[in-house]
Write an enzyme that holds these catalytic residues in place. Structure first.
Site: not given
Length: 314
Positions: A153, A166
């Site tokens: 990401s 995350y």
């Protein structure tokens, strides 16, 4: 992508066997669709039967052979070993691994519980780890064009105040993939890190899928309607198929880093300059400089396909 044509990639990828995790919805399905258009044979992992059925319907409607669907929780190492054998038994060889499955769960890191760490890191990093351990022996044993793609990401470069765990998981995937690339080059296996940004998926409501047996969260409760409102941001995202096409194009070029969204140039420039400004302005002792020179040369040699050993670093 106006210039995308899956037929242009068939020469290099047709007949290659790819295993993709989390591949019956969202970004994983977009990758699978792009691969199918390039003539690849697919094995796709899934969790929900309804998603599997919808994905199967898409392949049938678009004239593609039905993929091999395998049910998999990416944290289940025993099941990973079974899946690797199932895919190999079905297709004979496995040439491409795409570690895509992940969860997007946010909350203040200073209030996180062990269970929060275990779940988010277990899926986002542990799932990649498990995929590599299970499938790398199969890919090394195969012949011809081969590739490992780990999907992280933009959080792998850009941390945020509500995304500590995350972000940690994506930084970990970035570091692992950048190092793994050196190890796979001597085997003539490509290796790419993919860092997509906002994509039209249901990632915004990942927290609603928290397993019942994972343990209590330390994050403050977030009403479901708030999560669903947050999820509307993803409706503005790039289409998963477009991201999948960009990933396949990057793999074809043997890109080590695949960035799919153009809007983050300013963020990356600011992050780079922040690091440069943090460097002290002073002389480096010759001995230390020599060690760093050896490290750089070892990296270049590994990237060129040579095996690097510990004694190459001193």
């Amino acid at each position: 992508m106006a210039d995308w044509n899956g037929a242009n990639y068939r020469e290099q990828w047709a007949g290659r066997v790819a295993f993709i995790t989390g591949a019956v919805s969202g970004l994983g399905l977009g990758v699978a669709q792009a691969f199918a258009d390039a003539g690849m044979k697919l094995a796709l992992s899934y969790r929900k039967e309804a998603d599997r059925a919808a994905a199967a319907a898409w392949f049938a409607a678009n004239g593609h052979p039905e993929p091999l669907f395998v049910k998999l929780d990416v944290q289940d190492r025993a099941r990973w070993a079974e899946v690797a054998e199932e895919v190999t038994a079905h297709y004979g060889e496995v040439h491409v691994l795409v570690n895509n499955a992940g969860v997007s769960v946010f909350g203040p890191t200073d209030e996180a519980s062990h269970a929060d760490y275990d779940w988010i890191m277990g899926v986002n990093f542990g799932g990649v780890q498990n995929g590599l351990v299970a499938f790398l022996p199969k890919i090394k044993a195969a012949s011809g064009r081969r590739h490992v793609t780990n999907i992280a990401s933009m959080a792998a470069f850009l941390p945020g105040p509500q995304a500590g765990i995350y972000t940690a998981s994506k930084f970990a995937v970035r570091g692992l993939t950048d190092s793994l690339r050196y190890n796979l080059a001597p085997h003539r296996i490509g290796c790419s890190l993919v860092c997509p940004a906002l994509t039209k998926t249901n990632a915004g409501i990942s927290a609603l899928g928290r397993p019942d047996d994972i343990g209590e969260s330390g994050f403050p409760p977030v009403p479901e309607e708030t999560l669903r409102q947050f999820g509307t941001a993803f409706e503005e995202g790039m289409e998963p198929y477009v991201v999948g096409c960009k990933i396949l194009a990057g793999m074809t070029r043997q890109d080590g880093l695949i960035l799919t969204h153009p809007e983050h140039g300013v963020d990356l420039a600011e992050e780079y300059m922040k690091q440069v400004r943090a460097l002290p302005v002073e002389e480096c002792p010759p001995g230390r400089a020599h060690i760093e020179h050896l490290r750089r040369e070892a990296g270049k040699a590994a990237d060129a396909g040579l095996f690097i050993h510990m004694d190459d670093l001193t």
